[in-house]
Design an enzyme around this catalytic site. Sequence first.
Site, PDB file in Angstrom:
ATOM      1  N   ASN A  63       7.071  -9.734   7.886  1.00  0.00           N
ATOM      2  CA  ASN A  63       5.880  -9.039   8.393  1.00  0.00           C
ATOM      3  C   ASN A  63       4.525  -9.472   7.611  1.00  0.00           C
ATOM      4  OD1 ASN A  63       4.154  -6.772   9.519  1.00  0.00           O
ATOM      5  ND2 ASN A  63       6.019  -6.707  10.856  1.00  0.00           N
ATOM      6  N   ARG A  64       3.746  -8.662   7.668  1.00  0.00           N
ATOM      7  CA  ARG A  64       2.316  -9.011   7.280  1.00  0.00           C
ATOM      8  C   ARG A  64       1.997  -8.958   6.111  1.00  0.00           C
ATOM      9  NH1 ARG A  64       2.536  -7.710  12.591  1.00  0.00           N
ATOM     10  NH2 ARG A  64       1.868  -9.212  14.240  1.00  0.00           N
ATOM     11  N   HIS A  83       5.326 -13.398   8.403  1.00  0.00           N
ATOM     12  CA  HIS A  83       6.682 -13.748   8.013  1.00  0.00           C
ATOM     13  C   HIS A  83       6.570 -15.185   7.178  1.00  0.00           C
ATOM     14  CE1 HIS A  83       8.080 -10.975  10.815  1.00  0.00           C
ATOM     15  NE2 HIS A  83       7.602 -11.623  12.017  1.00  0.00           N
ATOM     16  N   HIS A 115      15.628 -11.628  12.199  1.00  0.00           N
ATOM     17  CA  HIS A 115      14.572 -11.505  13.182  1.00  0.00           C
ATOM     18  C   HIS A 115      15.261 -11.736  14.570  1.00  0.00           C
ATOM     19  CE1 HIS A 115      10.797 -11.590  15.272  1.00  0.00           C
ATOM     20  NE2 HIS A 115      10.256 -11.151  14.132  1.00  0.00           N
ATOM     21  N   TYR A 162      16.519 -11.101  18.260  1.00  0.00           N
ATOM     22  CA  TYR A 162      16.115 -10.218  19.405  1.00  0.00           C
ATOM     23  C   TYR A 162      17.333  -9.970  20.106  1.00  0.00           C
ATOM     24  CZ  TYR A 162      11.369 -11.945  19.049  1.00  0.00           C
ATOM     25  OH  TYR A 162      10.027 -12.190  18.415  1.00  0.00           O
ATOM     26  N   ASP A 185       5.829  -1.887  17.806  1.00  0.00           N
ATOM     27  CA  ASP A 185       5.582  -3.040  16.917  1.00  0.00           C
ATOM     28  C   ASP A 185       5.239  -2.330  15.541  1.00  0.00           C
ATOM     29  OD1 ASP A 185       5.568  -5.460  15.727  1.00  0.00           O
ATOM     30  OD2 ASP A 185       4.134  -6.488  16.720  1.00  0.00           O
ATOM     31  N   GLN A 242      11.497  -2.279  11.104  1.00  0.00           N
ATOM     32  CA  GLN A 242      10.422  -2.711  12.100  1.00  0.00           C
ATOM     33  C   GLN A 242      11.079  -2.728  13.472  1.00  0.00           C
ATOM     34  OE1 GLN A 242       6.941  -3.423  11.278  1.00  0.00           O
ATOM     35  NE2 GLN A 242       6.228  -4.164  13.164  1.00  0.00           N
ATOM     36  N   GLU A 281      14.156  -4.780  12.581  1.00  0.00           N
ATOM     37  CA  GLU A 281      14.023  -5.568  11.390  1.00  0.00           C
ATOM     38  C   GLU A 281      13.993  -4.607  10.351  1.00  0.00           C
ATOM     39  OE1 GLU A 281      10.588  -8.728  12.147  1.00  0.00           O
ATOM     40  OE2 GLU A 281      10.882  -7.356  13.939  1.00  0.00           O
TER      41      GLU A 281
HETATM   42  C1  BGC Z   1       6.180  -8.726  14.193  1.00  0.00           C
HETATM   43  C2  BGC Z   1       5.532  -9.046  15.567  1.00  0.00           C
HETATM   44  C3  BGC Z   1       5.487 -10.599  15.723  1.00  0.00           C
HETATM   45  C4  BGC Z   1       6.771 -11.258  15.638  1.00  0.00           C
HETATM   46  C5  BGC Z   1       6.931 -12.288  15.990  1.00  0.00           C
HETATM   47  C6  BGC Z   1       7.582  -9.149  14.158  1.00  0.00           C
HETATM   48  O1  BGC Z   1       8.379  -8.863  13.244  1.00  0.00           O
HETATM   49  O2  BGC Z   1       6.175  -7.261  14.081  1.00  0.00           O
HETATM   50  O3  BGC Z   1       4.158  -8.419  15.371  1.00  0.00           O
HETATM   51  O4  BGC Z   1       4.821 -10.785  16.865  1.00  0.00           O
HETATM   52  O5  BGC Z   1       7.430 -10.518  14.726  1.00  0.00           O
HETATM   53  O6  BGC Z   1       7.778 -12.954  16.876  1.00  0.00           O
END
Ligand code: BGC
Length: 383
Positions: A112-113, A138, A211, A213, A283, A320, A348
């Site tokens: 994350n950020r 990431h 990550h 999906y 998100d 997340q 996540e």
């Molecule tokens: C984030 C999203 C991001 C994505 C990337 C997630 O973990 O929270 O904001 O776009 O990852 O694909």
Amino acid sequence: MMPRRLVTVCVAFLLGLALCGLSPAQKTSSKHKHEAQKQSFGTREGRAVNLYTLTNAHGVEIRAMNYGGIITSIRVPDRKGQLADVVLGHETLEGYTPNPPYLGAVVGRYANRIANGTFMLDGKTYTLPKNDGPNTLHGGVKRTFDKVVWDDEALQGNNGVAFSYLSKDGEEGFPGNLKLKVTYTLMDSNELVINYEATTDKATPINVSQHSYFNLAGEGTGDILGHELMLNADRFTPVDKNLIPTGELRPVKGTPMDFTTPTKIGARIDDNYEQLVLGKGYDHNFVINRKGSGMTLAARAYEPASGRVLEVSTDQPGVQFYSGNFLDGTVTGKQGHVYKRRYGFCLETQHFPDSPNHPDFPSTILRPGETFHTKTVFKFSTR
Ligand code: BGC
């Protein structure tokens, strides 16, 4: 009629004969049928990429490769026993290079950020490459965990695989040589156990996550809005317009962020609630309710048509919940399936985003002499 003893002896003799006729490889595979099977999947950076297949007694099959630690497929039964692949991904290595949505990958060094791509540690300011507006997402741009070749080995005597990566001092701006190992182990209880372990020779932030999906109806079959989700979280970390936590831990009660009782993902996703508008859907990092530091249920997702259930447990403080808002149909995955908006969701498990800039959040700093260890379990069932 033959006496019963004689029948037994004859059967044993015939079985012996049959076994002698087997080649050593066949004998090994039948004896160790629940160990990882390895096949080559191509090359990257001049190194071999291998795909490992794990299967268990119930026919669950999980595939993962040492490029990005990526889980490429998870095949689990529905309530009638019908198998489907419940994660978005690709059939070839080429499909993953590049992999803008981070499908199935291990993300880090900081999942994350990190706001403005900068943080201070022990009085020193570090600058990271930015890849998400003003932020680092990431782990950076080039050599992030999702896009490097890891060392790989099948686990001995266990139905699993280990991937190891040395993230060098200064790589993507982070301090310290970080040695990281992730293991995926498939249990006969239909649990995928994910263990991460790391050490460093300089203090560094670390936050790793998986990550994948999910779409429990089967990847590529539609959006995930009909899944019922339970998040074991009374609070979440609201974000600003750059999706950076403001520092507040806000109660979910009375908001569309409340998943403490199972609720369809799509029920409130487009509500005119500031946080949903900012995230273009969900998100957000949810603060897992926990007593102590052990394994706790973080989330449960249920897909009514197939009956498939995913439970996520972890020792991490946050999860997340990302509802795949940025999937936009530009990625074509397995069987030609086009991954459109909200065709998959991620759970996540992690530390809170931007923790290095939030002294009040649980610490993400790993120091020399310490061992980082964290565990997450994805458990599949039906009802
Ligand atoms: C984030 C999203 C991001 C994505 C990337 C997630 O973990 O929270 O904001 O776009 O990852 O694909």
